[in-house]
Each structure stands twice: as C-alpha cells, then as structure tokens.
Design an enzyme around this catalytic site. Structure first.
Site, mmCIF file in Angstrom:
data_model
loop_
_atom_site.group_PDB
_atom_site.id
_atom_site.type_symbol
_atom_site.label_atom_id
_atom_site.label_comp_id
_atom_site.label_asym_id
_atom_site.label_seq_id
_atom_site.Cartn_x
_atom_site.Cartn_y
_atom_site.Cartn_z
ATOM 1 N N GLU A 7 2.800 3.008 9.047
ATOM 2 C CA GLU A 7 2.157 3.346 7.742
ATOM 3 C C GLU A 7 1.004 2.769 7.675
ATOM 4 O O GLU A 7 0.099 3.316 6.779
ATOM 5 C CB GLU A 7 3.125 2.703 6.721
ATOM 6 C CG GLU A 7 4.439 3.296 6.363
ATOM 7 C CD GLU A 7 5.640 3.447 7.510
ATOM 8 O OE1 GLU A 7 5.519 2.279 8.467
ATOM 9 O OE2 GLU A 7 6.421 3.788 7.382
ATOM 10 N N HIS A 17 14.470 0.632 -0.675
ATOM 11 C CA HIS A 17 14.118 2.012 -0.717
ATOM 12 C C HIS A 17 14.239 2.625 -2.116
ATOM 13 O O HIS A 17 14.682 3.976 -2.476
ATOM 14 C CB HIS A 17 15.409 2.772 0.121
ATOM 15 C CG HIS A 17 15.058 2.617 1.642
ATOM 16 N ND1 HIS A 17 15.381 1.604 2.255
ATOM 17 C CD2 HIS A 17 14.881 3.787 2.534
ATOM 18 C CE1 HIS A 17 15.261 2.105 3.603
ATOM 19 N NE2 HIS A 17 14.937 3.103 3.516
HETATM 20 C C1 LIG Z 1 8.476 1.151 7.201
HETATM 21 C C2 LIG Z 1 9.713 2.155 7.450
HETATM 22 N N1 LIG Z 1 9.310 3.204 7.472
HETATM 23 C C3 LIG Z 1 10.005 4.591 7.594
HETATM 24 C C4 LIG Z 1 11.343 4.265 7.307
HETATM 25 C C5 LIG Z 1 12.182 5.504 7.224
HETATM 26 N N2 LIG Z 1 13.130 5.604 8.471
HETATM 27 C C6 LIG Z 1 14.185 4.902 8.311
HETATM 28 S S1 LIG Z 1 14.782 4.754 10.052
HETATM 29 C C7 LIG Z 1 13.803 5.826 10.677
HETATM 30 C C8 LIG Z 1 14.022 6.175 12.090
HETATM 31 C C9 LIG Z 1 13.709 5.044 13.046
HETATM 32 O O1 LIG Z 1 13.705 5.238 14.110
HETATM 33 P P1 LIG Z 1 14.308 4.120 15.167
HETATM 34 O O2 LIG Z 1 13.431 2.714 15.078
HETATM 35 O O3 LIG Z 1 14.098 4.766 16.389
HETATM 36 O O4 LIG Z 1 15.704 3.621 14.891
HETATM 37 P P2 LIG Z 1 17.011 4.631 15.080
HETATM 38 O O5 LIG Z 1 17.162 5.225 13.735
HETATM 39 O O6 LIG Z 1 16.582 5.865 15.970
HETATM 40 O O7 LIG Z 1 18.073 3.827 15.411
HETATM 41 C C10 LIG Z 1 12.925 6.138 9.531
HETATM 42 C C11 LIG Z 1 11.447 6.880 9.992
HETATM 43 C C12 LIG Z 1 11.905 2.861 7.202
HETATM 44 N N3 LIG Z 1 12.972 2.637 6.810
HETATM 45 N N4 LIG Z 1 10.849 1.941 7.141
#
Ligand SMILES: Cc1ncc(C[n+]2csc(CCOP(=O)(O)OP(=O)(O)O)c2C)c(N)n1
Ligand SMILES: Cc1ncc(C[n+]2csc(CCOP(=O)(O)OP(=O)(O)O)c2C)c(N)n1
Ligand SMILES: [Mg+2]
Ligand SMILES: [Mg+2]
Lengths: 326, 334, 326, 334
Positions: free
Chosen positions: C60, C129
């Site tokens: 971000e 959230h």
């Molecule tokens: C700071 C932040 N940015 C975006 C999100 C929205 N978000 C939640 S999970 C996710 C994907 C996360 O990917 P990863 O770290 O690979 O974990 P996975 O879900 O694949 O286990 C996103 C973009 C968030 N929760 N927090």
C-alpha cells in the site's frame, strides 16, 4: 523543588521506570550514543546498556509493531518515534494492531506500550517535521493520548503511561523541551484522564493543552494584570480517554469557552471539545458561541515568519477573548 | 538454500517411523481436523449461515502441522487471515474456534474477533491478523521479549506469499536479523495473493532470495509434504534459538477460493486438479501405511473421529450463547 | 433515467474518464481479472487492458506513493485501496507526501490523484476491515475528502474527483454498493465542496453523509408520516474542503442540529461539524444542544448483533430527534 | 555485481579525456559549487543565521555529479533531506536554492519548503524529501508515467543507506521490477544513518544483495570517484530505459555532522580523516591534471569562480523579499 527542563523530566520519568523494572526498555532511532534527536535520552545508553536502550534502523512500521509484540508478551516498551510526523509510516501497526489487539482478542491480551514522540512546529523544520496529529490518535478506541504541557506533568504522566496497560501515544512538545519548571526528584504518578484546572477564573474558560497551554497562561495573566479579565484555564492533559467533567463545569461557570491548540483547526481535536461542550449542560449557560483557535489550514511552512503565523499567536488569543467577552 | 518445489515435490525425506506413533497420530489428526473444519466452514458460508467472510486453509495443512509439530508448547506464533490450520496445529480448542466463527461469547474472542482475529495469547497464539503482513512485526517483538527475558523458546510467524511484498516484512526481517531474534518466518507460498499470481508479483523464481537480503538462511520446502516440513522446522527452530531468524518458503496451494466470494477467474480448474494430486493428507496417509505405522482400519477410524470431532464442535458452537450487547464497549481498554 | 447500483455508478464514472482520457489509469489490488474485492471493476480489465488496469502486489505504501508520483508527472491515477482500513499502511505517502507536495513546493506541482476506497462496517469483517476514518483525512490540508451517499452522487462526484487537480480520498460505502438509484448514462459532474439539502424541513436539521444518509432519510420520512415531524437533511458530500454554508443556514432555520455518522463518535468528523455550528450565527438560533450520534467507542466487533449496535441505528436517531424536539 | 568499495577505492576506471573538456568542466564546477554551497550553509547555521536544520552533502559530491552527468535533461529525479548536491548537479539555480534556504519568496518553494523540500518539477526535480525513503515510491510512479506515455527518459531516485530499511524501499523496488520501470535507484551509502552505523543496521556486508531480492541488477560503485560513478550511471541509464530498474550502491562518506546538531559521538576523528584522504574533489582534479585536460591555473580559476558564484547566490538570497504572511494558506490546493 528544583527546576529542570521538560526534556530532563521526560528522561527522569523513563529512568525511574527502567531502574526499578527490568520489563521496561527503550527503543528508537538514534536514542543511544546520539542521545536522541532532541537530546532527551543523553546518558541513558551509558546507564542502561545496549540491550535496554536499543538503537533501531529507520523502520517505523517494525519499530511500532515490534513494540506492540514485545508488550503483548510481557515487556513494557517505550518506543520513541523521532518526530511525530513519522508515526504515519507506522500508522497501521499503531492504529490497526496495537490499539485493537485487546478488543479483537476479546480482552485476552494487554499492550502496555508507550510511543513517545515530539510534536509541533516552531523549529523551522517545515511540513514533514512539524505536525500535531493528536486528532488522528484520539479517534482510535484502544489508544490513550497524552499531551503534557509542563515539565512536572511530563514526568508524572510519563510514569503513569509506562505503567498503564494500554498503548499510549505520548506527545512531547518540541518547543517546550528546554523550558524549565519545578519537578520533584522522586518518582510520582499523575493519573491519566484527569483534566486539571491550571488557572482559576470566572469570566471565560480556555481549554488548551501542550505547547499552547503556557502561552495561554501568559495571555491570561497579562489580561488580568492589564484589564482585570479573569480567565480560567483547563488542561485536559489526556485527550483520550478524555475527562470532560472539569471542562463542562468550568464553562458552565464562566459561560464562555475558547479552545486553543496548535494542530490544524479543521478536523482538529478542538472539534471534539467544542462538540462535547455544545451537547452538555454547559450549553444552557453559554453567553457566546464556542470559539476555537487552531493552526492555519495549511502544512507548516518553512519561513520563520510564516511558520509563526501558522499556529495560534498571543494576539489571536487576545482578540478572541475580547470578542467573546464583548 | 534447497532446491525448488518442482524438484522436491515427489520425495519424502524422512522415515516417518522415527517420530513415533503418538506424534504421528497427533499430526495426522490435526491435518484431518483442519480439513474437516474448513469443509464445514465452507458449507456454512455457502448456506449463508455465517456472517462475514473467511479464508480457508484446505490444501495447505502440511505446512501448519509440520511446522508446529517441531515446535514446543511454549513457543509463540503469529498467524494470518488464513489461520484456522495454524490454530488447530498449535492445539487450539476446535469448539471455541467454531464458537468464535459463529460469533459466540464462548469463542476465543468472545465473538468480537471472528475468523480473522482468533488468538489465544496464554497458549502462545498471538493472533490471526486481518492485515496482510500485520503479524510479522508482532512476532519480531515477541522475539525481543524472548531474548531479553532469556526464555528458551522461539516465535513462529506465518504469512503468505502476498505478504512478502509488504514493507513490514522487509523491516521486520532486517530487525530480527541484526538483533539475532529467535524467529522462524514461514511464508506459505500458495501461489496466489488473492487473484494475483506469484509469477506476476515477483521478478524472482526462488523466493528464498528474500532471505539473502537480510543475511539469514532461506529454505524452500515442499509444503505439501508434512515430513519434509517437519524436518525443516526442527532445523529452523534450532537455528532460531541458537543463532537467529530463518525464512522458510513453504510451497503449497489453496484449494478453495481466496475468500467466500471468489469466482476463481485467475486460475484454471486443471491447475487446481494438478495440485490436488499432491494433497498432503493422502500423502501422509500413504507414508503411514507404507511404513506400517498404522493399519488401514486405524487410519479410517482416525478419519471418522476427526469428522465427528468437528460435528461436536459445531454442536458446542451452535448451542453457545450470543454475547450480550452490553459487552460492546468492554475490553477496549485494560 | 435507469436505476443502477452504487458500485455500477462508480464503475461508470471511472470508465467515462478512461474512455476519453489516456492520462487516467487505474491501479490496485485484485482490480483486474478478479474485478475488485467488491466487484466494482468487473469488466474493466477486458475493456481497458492490463496497462491501464493494473493489478498490484500488496504494497500500500508503494501503491499510494507511486500514484502520487504518476500524478505529479502528468497522469491522473485512480488508486484503489481494497479496504479503507489499509490506507493506514500507506498513510505517510498519502498525508505526508501526496497531500503536502504542492504546498511544500510553493505551488509548483499538482497531484491529481484519486484514492478510491470502500469504508464502513456491516459486512461482518470485524475490526481491521470496517472502519470509517474520514476524520483522519479531513484533518490534512491538501487532501480533499468525498463521501458519496447515493449512486447518483457517486458517479458525479467521482468524475469531478478524477478531474480535480488535488489528491482526493473517495470513500465509497460498502453497504451501499448494491443499492440502486437513478443515474444518468452520460457523463456528469457534481462539483466538489457543495453541500446538498437532501430533504427540506423546518423542525430539525440532520447533517449526515455516506451510509447513514439514506438511513436518516428513511427515519425522517417515517417520522413525518407518523407524527408530522418535518426534518431537514443536509449532506455535505465533500468533507474537506467543507461547504458549511448550507449547514449553518439550515440550523439557523430549524434551531436544532443532529449530526449522524458511522465513524467512532469521539474525535470523529461530527466534532468539526458541531464546532462550526457552535461558532456560527446559527448558534444564536439554537433551541437545543447540538447532538451527535456516531459509532460506539470500540473497534468494530465481529458478532453481527454487536456490529449492528456499534453504529447509529434508526432507533437511536429517532430517540435523539425526540429528545431535541422536547 | 561488482566488488566492494574496499577493493575498488583506489582505481579510476575511465580515461577522463573521452568526456571532453566542456563536460569535464561542468562536472568539476558542479562538485565545487556543491562543496562551496555546503560550506557556506554550514557557516550560516553555525552563526544561527538560518532557521531550522540542514543536512550537508560535503564529501559525497562525486555521486550526485557522476550520476547526473550521465543523465539527460529530460530525465527525472527524486532527492532526499541531503539534497543540495543533487539539485546543483541537476542544474538548479544556486541563487534560488540559497533564497529558499533563507526562506525567501524567490526561493524554489517561495520559502515554504526550505532545505528539505526544494523541488523544481518543471525541470525534472521531483523534490527533496523530509521522510527517509519518502521519494522512492514517487520515483516509481514517475516511472509509470514514463512507460505509459512512452517517453524516452529515466527516473533517478536518490536515497541513503538508512532508507534501505524502510518498507517503501522494498515495496517500490519490487513494483518497479515487476513492471520493468525505467528507474535508476541510487543508494548513497555514506556509512551512517544519522548516528546508526551501516554495520549495525545490516547483517549483510554487500548491500547489492538487496537488489537480488527483486531480480534486478545491483552494482557497487566507489562513490568518491566521479568517473566510476559516471560510467556506472551510463550503463544504468541504458539498462533502465531498455530493461528495467537498477540499484546502485554508491559507497561514500559524509564529512559534516548529520544535521546542524550533531556531536559526532558515533564515529572517530580518525575515520573522518581517513575518508578525507579519498575526497572526491581533489581526486577529480588529480585526474584532470594527470590527463592534462586543464592546466593548474585553469583549475584554480574554476575553484575561485565556484566560490564567487556562491557569494553571488548569497547576495541574491539576502536581498530577496520575504514572502508575505498573506501567502500562508496559498498553494494548499490547486
Ligand atoms: C494490508 C492489506 N492489504 C490487502 C488486504 C486484502 N487481502 C486480504 S488477504 C489478501 C491476499 C493475501 O495473499 P497471501 O499473503 O499470499 O495469503 P493467502 O491469502 O494466499 O494465504 C489480500 C490482498 C489485507 N487484508 N491487508
Ligand atoms: C521516516 C523517517 N524516519 C526518520 C527520519 C529522521 N532522519 C532524518 S535523516 C535520517 C538518517 C537518514 O540516513 P540515510 O538514509 O543513510 O541518509 P543520510 O542522512 O546518511 O544521507 C533520519 C533517521 C526521517 N526524516 N524520516
Ligand atoms: Mg498466497
Ligand atoms: Mg547514510
């Protein structure tokens, strides 16, 4: 009681706690051999060693977040953010993690951390080193926000903040660092969330805190001496959770309220203060509108003259007082 | 650092026997519990029976179970939005987890946290986290406490491949490295961050290069092979205790959509099917059978028991009390 | 005029601008093939391609900061932050960089960027959230802050935001995304910083915005139908710079002010609104204290029932109206 | 990546001749202007004649001058709190810089920015920055514009060794890498971040390992050798235009305290003296003499001219108008 500076009072507060309690430690940028950007921690590395006075890389997210992690697991970290403006770099860790952990976990954790940070303008450091963003932190349930206006308050409030079980943002006032005041040598605690009437009066109530408080005190004395105007001044000291009682009582008594803070007026903490007055029994006693004087609606400029005019001046405060008493 | 997923995937590196029956059963049950838990939650969501959203761990069980099987009870952990598997493998009470998902007062967070915030600080679980990467600095801070209080334990920090690109990952790994903190950083590389493929998110194939940048060891592991994860975790724990942080890239795959509302438009059915061939649960079972640690019948019974336990948890959760509205502003401050 | 959803209105606003202007592009997490966490951008990747609809890693700080960098050098980026809570992760780039660049540079730069972001609770997504942090952004000179309460406003305000020369935080309302309303097919612009009287009345003024606005509209209609209470409702729409005139005029007319927002009440934007009313000519017409109804003083809880009670409810609004009219 | 500072320090890699007299004079003058500018500012501060604080570039001139000599006018740049040298080498008007430091209306920022915020967007200087690492994402965004508008130029982003540990460094380099943005990232490794030694801040000796983590080239350069910097910069510019980002670690040293209030307690006089032996200005002069590009006299004249120019700038600045208080809230919004 001897007189020491505001900065020394902060150092004494930290040192008392660190002497008696191994759980208290201190980390931040250039706090060790450099003694802190404002010299607040000079000598502490020598007394407490590298393990407890930890110089960190320039990583405010990890700094605040690892403070929270240390706090949750049993330490009482004091985290220094070199200028309060830089909290923005670690804002998620402060507002989304440290502040919310306890609640999100159903009360099954505590985060006894203090984020000490110098705020305010007046040093010619311009837009990114001069802000007063207490309104940000004060809007976050789970945080406490403390803004000491004297050396005495600084020490007593800091000790209470260190021993509070919650994350506290402790906003030191840069331009007060060298101001001296009477401070007991021993440890003492000023309870958080207790507003203090710093001057009694009957004609008008000023609510102010931090750097603006001493300025308002001087204006009040001057107007008393010259014109017999009798101003009461209330210093909330802790902005969140706010002890609004003494403010309401005072305004109900004087019928006039003036709020003064350095932060940008629009959206500043003065709004909360005005709103609480306007929805209290003091409302019925008001003889004039509730007036705020805050910072100009701009970032802090570099030029010294512009910078001076970007925050409330004694002249503006006097003019407002006269208008309200008119 | 070890070779990449593609090469390692097929082989099992450890004779399972050496772990002993009790431990093996415990591990297998945890993987089963996790899978069954997630299937149940998926069902609830598909029927609109639960509020909010959730991120399911199905397919990734070997990572949590293998990592935590190598840890001690006193070790600490930070988890993620996709945290149910971590919790179960850390020994959490499934009933209280399910109660939390249903927002009940007897849930881990009194119904205030939900799926994304389950924590159990007393038992060393410093919390799931709704912020991607948000738990990494917290784990680092727990590492500071551990060193300063000279406690013989480590901190395990889970996060996804997506979190590798958050600033706090970078800042925290550097801090942990220069202070030799006892933190095992575990990246669950399930190939996607929501819809964003690892292949687009990085310009490096081997994610352990991220470890080199902090002067700490980085290891790839087949995250669908619980024995390989376990062996790596054992080594990592020792390294963390004695020397300092480690970064493990556990290469695995998520079966379900990212969260409840995911049309899976960013990947193919074939890809999902391919990975299902490497499902960690049958793979563990196969080894247990091959090495004759358990009979088919014993294993079938475990599977049934796991499913039953989830039903019991559901029953507990469904019968549990809602929190009173009066508690809304409790627990904001200590 | 056809009815479309608030989310569709946002998409149309973006699409109009992107069709006619190559300088406008769009970046954020999962906005491409996924279509955005709330489906706002479904189909945009297909229409505009990967170069102009850019999926980003989860970063971000770089997202907001590179938006600012693209804006300063001649683009008009639309940056989506997936949930407004995550702005905290990039707060420095928003508040210390994007907002201040123009001023720090003596007016010799512009930062025409829009940060679009869904705010608010009601989706069971809990503390990290579900926030409504408009008070943070509204306290930062240099930023504009827009909170649309209807599909019509969403499209017209978004187009104006995209063509504004300043960084705009555009706070979409999650629980309104699926709400339909009449929206012209063509491009149209609603000027920023124009408050709108959304309902005329004479007994009491409600100032509200975003998600709470439609709720207040319903309450007002209900009280009119059942009890003949005649409520005026003003929607500031742009919180910074605020067009306070219509608010003051309305309160001076009705003599009663109720401010309703979803954000945590303490330190919320309602404080600014109350303070401006309390220091205006409307003060002299007030027949009752200025009342605020904001969110509970806690993070947003997960449990649906608690979550519902963490923000203003129709019952609370009705009770406040009755009290003020008493 | 090249070998480290310690090995390279002594050698000059390029025959200066090939640059031509005009260019060489321009480069030498820029280094001299910078040094003289900084000495003058130090004097002002020591006498309390200027407000605020400042961060001086003395000792590091070869980095800015060498890098920018290899860039084109249309190339963009982000700078830092220690930015005077970048500005001068980018061709900024020294008088308007000095006026800004004195807070005057004819300064680059109309007196509103001061030392830490001097910018000149029209001429491609996207600004100094008071936030460590704060300019890195902005440079990245300028790279997006450059690619999207298909402009033939690159973006140069300066930052210190301290900034390498900020989260936005990490996020931005990854973003620039996956999008092949034309950004040359230049880390001015002057060995300290304020009082914090690079040796404590990193657990790696070779900082170019940070580049490997994003799959981009990383190069060490002797930051006190303007010719080596120039050569590297030329290569980097081409790489950035054609392929994508590059990270250059320019190894150098700051002579003055970090800012006006610095007792230098974290380093020794000997260390400072040692580095002064490698002063980039005499080193450049020596090469110019050896290669007989200029006579001693010509060089002496340049030195005098540079000093004179600073005096003129001071005169301009001192006579310039203060901004009116009425401008306080101008230029907040466009
Ligand atoms: C700071 C932040 N940015 C975006 C999100 C929205 N978000 C939640 S999970 C996710 C994907 C996360 O990917 P990863 O770290 O690979 O974990 P996975 O879900 O694949 O286990 C996103 C973009 C968030 N929760 N927090
Ligand atoms: C986010 C942030 N944190 C801390 C500071 C305070 N600060 C200013 S310069 C500096 C040291 C920077 O070191 P480096 O990046 O190596 O640059 P140098 O000063 O050595 O040129 C620090 C800590 C800041 N300006 N911004
Ligand atoms: Mg992933
Ligand atoms: Mg440095």
């Amino acid at each position: 009681m001897r007189d020491i500076t505001y900065a020394e009072a902060v150092r004494e507060g930290m040192s008392h706690a660190m002497r008696k309690d191994q759980d208290v430690f201190f980390m931040g940028e250039d706090i060790g051999v450099y003694g802190g950007a404002f010299g607040v921690s000079v000598g502490m590395l020598e007394e407490f060693g590298e393990e407890r006075v930890r110089d960190t890389p320039i990583s405010e997210g990890a700094l605040i977040g690892s403070g929270a992690g240390a706090a949750v697991t049993g330490m009482r970290p004091i985290v220094e953010v070199q200028f309060s403006d830089f909290i923005a770099v670690g804002m998620d860790q402060l507002a989304n993690q440290a502040a919310k952990i306890r609640y999100m976990f159903g009360g099954r954790a505590t985060v006894p951390m203090v984020v000490r940070t110098p705020a305010g303008s007046g040093t010619g450091a311009a837009a990114q080193h001069s802000q007063s963003m207490e309104a940000w932190y004060a809007h976050v349930p789970g945080l406490k926000v403390v803004v000491p206006s004297t050396a005495y308050d600084a020490k007593g409030l800091l000790l209470s903040s260190i021993y509070d079980e919650n994350p506290v943002v402790f906003m030191e006032q840069k331009v007060l660092y060298r101001k001296k005041g009477p401070v007991p040598e021993e440890e003492y605690y000023i309870p958080l969330s207790e507003s203090e009437v710093k001057r009694e009066g009957s004609d008008l109530t000023i609510v102010s805190y931090g750097r603006m408080l001493p300025m308002c005190m001087e204006v009040a004395q001057e107007l008393y001496d010259s014109e017999g105007i009798n101003i009461e001044i209330v210093d909330p000291r802790t902005l969140r959770p706010l002890d609004v009682g003494p403010i309401i009582t005072s305004v109900a008594k004087t019928g006039r309220a003036l709020i003064v803070h350095e932060a940008v007026q629009f959206g500043g903490f003065g709004g909360e203060l005005a709103a609480q007055i306007a929805d209290s029994e003091a409302f019925y006693y008001l003889d004039a509108p509730i007036r705020r004087i805050g910072g100009a609606d701009s970032p802090i400029p570099y030029n010294p003259n512009l910078e001076k005019h970007a925050v409330p001046t004694p002249d503006k405060v006097k003019a407002a007082i006269r208008e309200l008493l008119d | 650092s070890q070779t990449l997923l593609e090469d390692d995937m097929a082989q099992t590196t450890t004779p399972a026997k050496s772990l002993g029956k009790e431990k093996l059963k415990d591990m297998y049950m945890k993987m089963l519990h996790t899978r069954n838990f997630e299937e149940k939650v998926a069902y609830f969501f598909s029927r609109g029976m639960v509020h909010g959203t959730t991120h399911l761990y199905a397919g990734e069980e070997a990572t949590a179970t293998g990592m935590l099987a190598a840890m001690k009870d006193e070790d600490l952990m930070t988890s993620t939005h996709r945290g149910h598997g971590h919790l179960i493998s850390k020994g959490a009470d499934i009933s209280r987890m399910m109660a939390e998902l249903l927002g009940k007062d007897s849930g881990y967070c009194k119904g205030k946290g939900g799926s994304m915030h389950i924590a159990d600080v007393e038992r060393g679980n410093l919390g799931a986290n709704g912020i991607v990467g948000g738990g990494i600095p917290i784990a680092t801070g727990a590492g500071i406490t551990t060193r300063m209080k000279e406690i013989d334990r480590v901190v395990l920090s889970f996060f996804g491949d997506g979190a590798l690109n958050e600033g706090v990952f970078h800042e925290s790994l550097n801090l942990a490295s220069i202070w030799n903190l006892p933190v095992v950083f575990v990246c669950e590389n399930n190939q996607y961050a929501m819809s964003f493929s690892r292949k687009k998110a990085f310009n490096i194939e081997d994610l352990t290069k991220r470890a080199d940048a902090y002067g700490i060891p980085g290891v790839n592991v087949d995250g669908n092979n619980v024995f390989e994860v376990y062996e790596t975790a054992k080594w990592a724990r020792e390294h963390a205790r004695e020397t300092g942080p480690v970064l493990i890239i556990s290469n695995t795959y998520r079966y379900k959509g990212h969260s409840k509302s995911d049309a899976n438009r960013y990947r193919t059915k074939e890809e999902i099917e391919e990975w299902k061939q490497l499902d960690p649960i049958p793979r563990m079972r196969e080894v247990l059978e091959q090495e004759k640690m358990f009979t088919k019948k014993e294993l079938d019974e475990m599977e049934k028991e796991a499913a039953d336990n989830i039903e019991k948890a559901v029953e507990f959760a469904e019968n549990a009390e809602e929190p009173s509205v009066d508690t809304l502003t409790d627990d904001v401050y200590a």
